[in-house]
Scaffold this motif. Structure first.
Motif, PDB file in Angstrom:
ATOM      1  N   ARG A  23       0.853  -1.193   0.000  1.00  9.44           N
ATOM      2  CA  ARG A  23       0.000   0.000   0.000  1.00  9.44           C
ATOM      3  C   ARG A  23       0.886   1.239   0.000  1.00  9.44           C
ATOM      4  O   ARG A  23       1.896   1.290   0.698  1.00  9.44           O
ATOM      5  N   LEU A  24       0.467   2.220  -0.748  1.00  8.36           N
ATOM      6  CA  LEU A  24       1.123   3.520  -0.738  1.00  8.36           C
ATOM      7  C   LEU A  24       0.435   4.370   0.326  1.00  8.36           C
ATOM      8  O   LEU A  24      -0.798   4.491   0.337  1.00  8.36           O
ATOM      9  N   ILE A  25       1.233   4.924   1.241  1.00 11.84           N
ATOM     10  CA  ILE A  25       0.685   5.683   2.363  1.00 11.84           C
ATOM     11  C   ILE A  25       1.168   7.122   2.264  1.00 11.84           C
ATOM     12  O   ILE A  25       2.363   7.372   2.075  1.00 11.84           O
ATOM     13  N   ASP A  26       0.250   8.045   2.402  1.00 10.58           N
ATOM     14  CA  ASP A  26       0.538   9.467   2.242  1.00 10.58           C
ATOM     15  C   ASP A  26       1.125  10.042   3.530  1.00 10.58           C
ATOM     16  O   ASP A  26       0.483  10.818   4.233  1.00 10.58           O
ATOM     17  N   ALA A  27       2.345   9.611   3.829  1.00  9.62           N
ATOM     18  CA  ALA A  27       3.058  10.081   5.019  1.00  9.62           C
ATOM     19  C   ALA A  27       4.534   9.738   4.838  1.00  9.62           C
ATOM     20  O   ALA A  27       4.873   8.804   4.115  1.00  9.62           O
ATOM     21  N   PRO A  28       5.409  10.474   5.514  1.00  8.93           N
ATOM     22  CA  PRO A  28       6.839  10.168   5.410  1.00  8.93           C
ATOM     23  C   PRO A  28       7.183   8.819   6.033  1.00  8.93           C
ATOM     24  O   PRO A  28       6.531   8.370   6.985  1.00  8.93           O
ATOM     25  N   ARG A  29       8.218   8.192   5.481  1.00 10.86           N
ATOM     26  CA  ARG A  29       8.617   6.854   5.923  1.00 10.86           C
ATOM     27  C   ARG A  29       8.869   6.784   7.422  1.00 10.86           C
ATOM     28  O   ARG A  29       8.472   5.822   8.082  1.00 10.86           O
ATOM     29  N   GLU A  30       9.518   7.777   8.000  1.00 15.84           N
ATOM     30  CA  GLU A  30       9.844   7.740   9.431  1.00 15.84           C
ATOM     31  C   GLU A  30       8.580   7.647  10.283  1.00 15.84           C
ATOM     32  O   GLU A  30       8.541   6.937  11.285  1.00 15.84           O
ATOM     33  N   LEU A  31       7.523   8.363   9.880  1.00 10.56           N
ATOM     34  CA  LEU A  31       6.267   8.313  10.634  1.00 10.56           C
ATOM     35  C   LEU A  31       5.574   6.961  10.465  1.00 10.56           C
ATOM     36  O   LEU A  31       5.070   6.390  11.441  1.00 10.56           O
ATOM     37  N   VAL A  32       5.570   6.432   9.249  1.00  9.51           N
ATOM     38  CA  VAL A  32       4.938   5.129   9.019  1.00  9.51           C
ATOM     39  C   VAL A  32       5.673   4.061   9.829  1.00  9.51           C
ATOM     40  O   VAL A  32       5.050   3.217  10.480  1.00  9.51           O
ATOM     41  N   PHE A  33       7.005   4.120   9.832  1.00 12.35           N
ATOM     42  CA  PHE A  33       7.799   3.173  10.615  1.00 12.35           C
ATOM     43  C   PHE A  33       7.480   3.329  12.106  1.00 12.35           C
ATOM     44  O   PHE A  33       7.261   2.344  12.811  1.00 12.35           O
ATOM     45  N   PHE A 113       9.624  -0.547   4.205  1.00 14.99           N
ATOM     46  CA  PHE A 113       9.128   0.822   4.130  1.00 14.99           C
ATOM     47  C   PHE A 113      10.011   1.559   3.127  1.00 14.99           C
ATOM     48  O   PHE A 113      11.184   1.820   3.412  1.00 14.99           O
ATOM     49  N   THR A 114       9.456   1.899   1.973  1.00 16.28           N
ATOM     50  CA  THR A 114      10.225   2.523   0.901  1.00 16.28           C
ATOM     51  C   THR A 114       9.672   3.910   0.612  1.00 16.28           C
ATOM     52  O   THR A 114       8.481   4.045   0.294  1.00 16.28           O
ATOM     53  N   PRO A 115      10.520   4.943   0.710  1.00 15.88           N
ATOM     54  CA  PRO A 115      10.023   6.284   0.395  1.00 15.88           C
ATOM     55  C   PRO A 115       9.757   6.413  -1.105  1.00 15.88           C
ATOM     56  O   PRO A 115      10.531   5.928  -1.921  1.00 15.88           O
ATOM     57  N   GLU A 116       8.637   7.044  -1.431  1.00 15.21           N
ATOM     58  CA  GLU A 116       8.298   7.378  -2.814  1.00 15.21           C
ATOM     59  C   GLU A 116       7.858   8.832  -2.798  1.00 15.21           C
ATOM     60  O   GLU A 116       6.680   9.128  -2.604  1.00 15.21           O
ATOM     61  N   GLY A 117       8.831   9.726  -2.962  1.00  7.80           N
ATOM     62  CA  GLY A 117       8.546  11.154  -2.826  1.00  7.80           C
ATOM     63  C   GLY A 117       8.178  11.447  -1.386  1.00  7.80           C
ATOM     64  O   GLY A 117       8.890  11.071  -0.463  1.00  7.80           O
ATOM     65  N   LYS A 118       7.012  12.074  -1.193  1.00  8.27           N
ATOM     66  CA  LYS A 118       6.540  12.400   0.160  1.00  8.27           C
ATOM     67  C   LYS A 118       5.671  11.304   0.747  1.00  8.27           C
ATOM     68  O   LYS A 118       5.115  11.449   1.825  1.00  8.27           O
ATOM     69  N   THR A 119       5.546  10.191   0.022  1.00  5.21           N
ATOM     70  CA  THR A 119       4.735   9.071   0.486  1.00  5.21           C
ATOM     71  C   THR A 119       5.642   7.884   0.813  1.00  5.21           C
ATOM     72  O   THR A 119       6.856   7.929   0.594  1.00  5.21           O
ATOM     73  N   THR A 120       5.044   6.837   1.336  1.00  8.69           N
ATOM     74  CA  THR A 120       5.786   5.627   1.703  1.00  8.69           C
ATOM     75  C   THR A 120       5.066   4.411   1.142  1.00  8.69           C
ATOM     76  O   THR A 120       3.854   4.257   1.335  1.00  8.69           O
ATOM     77  N   ARG A 121       5.815   3.566   0.483  1.00  7.83           N
ATOM     78  CA  ARG A 121       5.290   2.273   0.025  1.00  7.83           C
ATOM     79  C   ARG A 121       5.596   1.268   1.130  1.00  7.83           C
ATOM     80  O   ARG A 121       6.753   1.052   1.477  1.00  7.83           O
ATOM     81  N   ILE A 122       4.560   0.683   1.716  1.00  2.00           N
ATOM     82  CA  ILE A 122       4.770  -0.381   2.699  1.00  2.00           C
ATOM     83  C   ILE A 122       4.418  -1.695   2.018  1.00  2.00           C
ATOM     84  O   ILE A 122       3.385  -1.816   1.355  1.00  2.00           O
ATOM     85  N   GLU A 123       5.313  -2.644   2.147  1.00  3.86           N
ATOM     86  CA  GLU A 123       5.087  -3.981   1.615  1.00  3.86           C
ATOM     87  C   GLU A 123       5.172  -4.963   2.768  1.00  3.86           C
ATOM     88  O   GLU A 123       6.090  -4.895   3.588  1.00  3.86           O
ATOM     89  N   MET A 124       4.195  -5.848   2.827  1.00  4.34           N
ATOM     90  CA  MET A 124       4.133  -6.848   3.881  1.00  4.34           C
ATOM     91  C   MET A 124       4.143  -8.217   3.200  1.00  4.34           C
ATOM     92  O   MET A 124       3.202  -8.579   2.507  1.00  4.34           O
ATOM     93  N   LEU A 125       5.240  -8.932   3.384  1.00  4.60           N
ATOM     94  CA  LEU A 125       5.377 -10.272   2.824  1.00  4.60           C
ATOM     95  C   LEU A 125       5.314 -11.263   3.977  1.00  4.60           C
ATOM     96  O   LEU A 125       6.152 -11.231   4.886  1.00  4.60           O
ATOM     97  N   THR A 126       4.320 -12.125   3.952  1.00  2.00           N
ATOM     98  CA  THR A 126       4.132 -13.117   5.002  1.00  2.00           C
ATOM     99  C   THR A 126       4.376 -14.492   4.406  1.00  2.00           C
ATOM    100  O   THR A 126       3.860 -14.814   3.343  1.00  2.00           O
ATOM    101  N   VAL A 127       5.181 -15.289   5.117  1.00  4.06           N
ATOM    102  CA  VAL A 127       5.498 -16.643   4.662  1.00  4.06           C
ATOM    103  C   VAL A 127       5.064 -17.622   5.751  1.00  4.06           C
ATOM    104  O   VAL A 127       5.497 -17.522   6.902  1.00  4.06           O
ATOM    105  N   PHE A 128       4.216 -18.556   5.355  1.00  3.41           N
ATOM    106  CA  PHE A 128       3.700 -19.579   6.262  1.00  3.41           C
ATOM    107  C   PHE A 128       4.552 -20.839   6.160  1.00  3.41           C
ATOM    108  O   PHE A 128       5.232 -21.061   5.162  1.00  3.41           O
ATOM    109  N   ALA A 129       4.491 -21.686   7.164  1.00  2.00           N
ATOM    110  CA  ALA A 129       5.276 -22.925   7.182  1.00  2.00           C
ATOM    111  C   ALA A 129       4.853 -23.878   6.069  1.00  2.00           C
ATOM    112  O   ALA A 129       5.686 -24.600   5.519  1.00  2.00           O
ATOM    113  N   THR A 130       3.566 -23.873   5.738  1.00  5.72           N
ATOM    114  CA  THR A 130       3.062 -24.769   4.691  1.00  5.72           C
ATOM    115  C   THR A 130       2.050 -24.024   3.824  1.00  5.72           C
ATOM    116  O   THR A 130       1.458 -23.025   4.249  1.00  5.72           O
ATOM    117  N   LYS A 131       1.829 -24.552   2.640  1.00  5.30           N
ATOM    118  CA  LYS A 131       0.808 -24.012   1.737  1.00  5.30           C
ATOM    119  C   LYS A 131      -0.566 -24.128   2.402  1.00  5.30           C
ATOM    120  O   LYS A 131      -1.401 -23.230   2.290  1.00  5.30           O
TER     121      LYS A 131
END
Length: 168
Positions: A23-33, A113-131
């Motif tokens: 999700r792209l979030i309309d806030a600086p990376r430091e605040l999102v973190f 948490f990746t800065p994209e201009g004045k916004t932040t791209r947050i990516e959440m990758l979840t890995v489970f033990a099994t399918k």
């Protein structure tokens, strides 16, 4: 150093056990973190729509734990436990998430948490033990929709913090 080949191999090895939400979030990376790292923030936005969170204990450090209860809109309580595996401010958080310490069905999540201009791209990758555990999380617990709602709640919360000038 180019690790693309290795990353592709690792990715393909876990692809059927993953959920990825961004999700792209309309806030600086430091605040999102910060919203992920301080309990005073987490308790105001964590969880899908209609859920609230009560923290039992919280220690944000590698090896530290967050023990909490999510209260569902139907009145059901869900005991939750997170242990922090890696913390790289303000870029990355890796955590183990289950119902309790030692939960054999716990899953790992990596938040970037990746800065994209004045916004932040947050990516959440979840890995489970099994399918099967991944599929159950999606089908029985609505993990994709719940994750999207949770990031939506985060976006709304940090927008309010920015608007009110209450960061920090």
């Amino acid at each position: 150093m180019n690790t693309t080949g290795r990353d592709s191999e690792v990715r393909s090895a876990t692809a059927d056990r993953e959920i990825a939400i961004s999700r792209l979030i309309d806030a600086p990376r430091e605040l999102v973190f910060e919203a992920f790292t301080e309990v005073r923030h987490l308790s105001k936005w964590w969880g899908p729509e209609g859920f609230t969170t009560t923290t039992r204990s919280f220690e944000f450090r590698v090896g530290g734990e967050w023990v909490f209860v999510m209260h569902g809109p139907d009145g059901t309580d869900y005991s939750e436990w997170i242990s922090w595996i890696e913390i790289v401010p303000p870029e990355r958080i890796e955590m183990l998430h289950g119902e309790y310490r030692g939960d054999p069905n716990a899953f790992e999540s990596v938040l970037t948490f990746t800065p994209e201009g004045k916004t932040t791209r947050i990516e959440m990758l979840t890995v489970f033990a099994t399918k099967e555990l991944r599929d159950e999380a999606i089908e029985k617990h609505g993990a994709i929709e719940g994750g999207q709602q949770t990031l939506g709640n985060l976006a709304a919360y940090v927008a309010e913090v920015v608007r009110d000038g209450a960061a920090g």
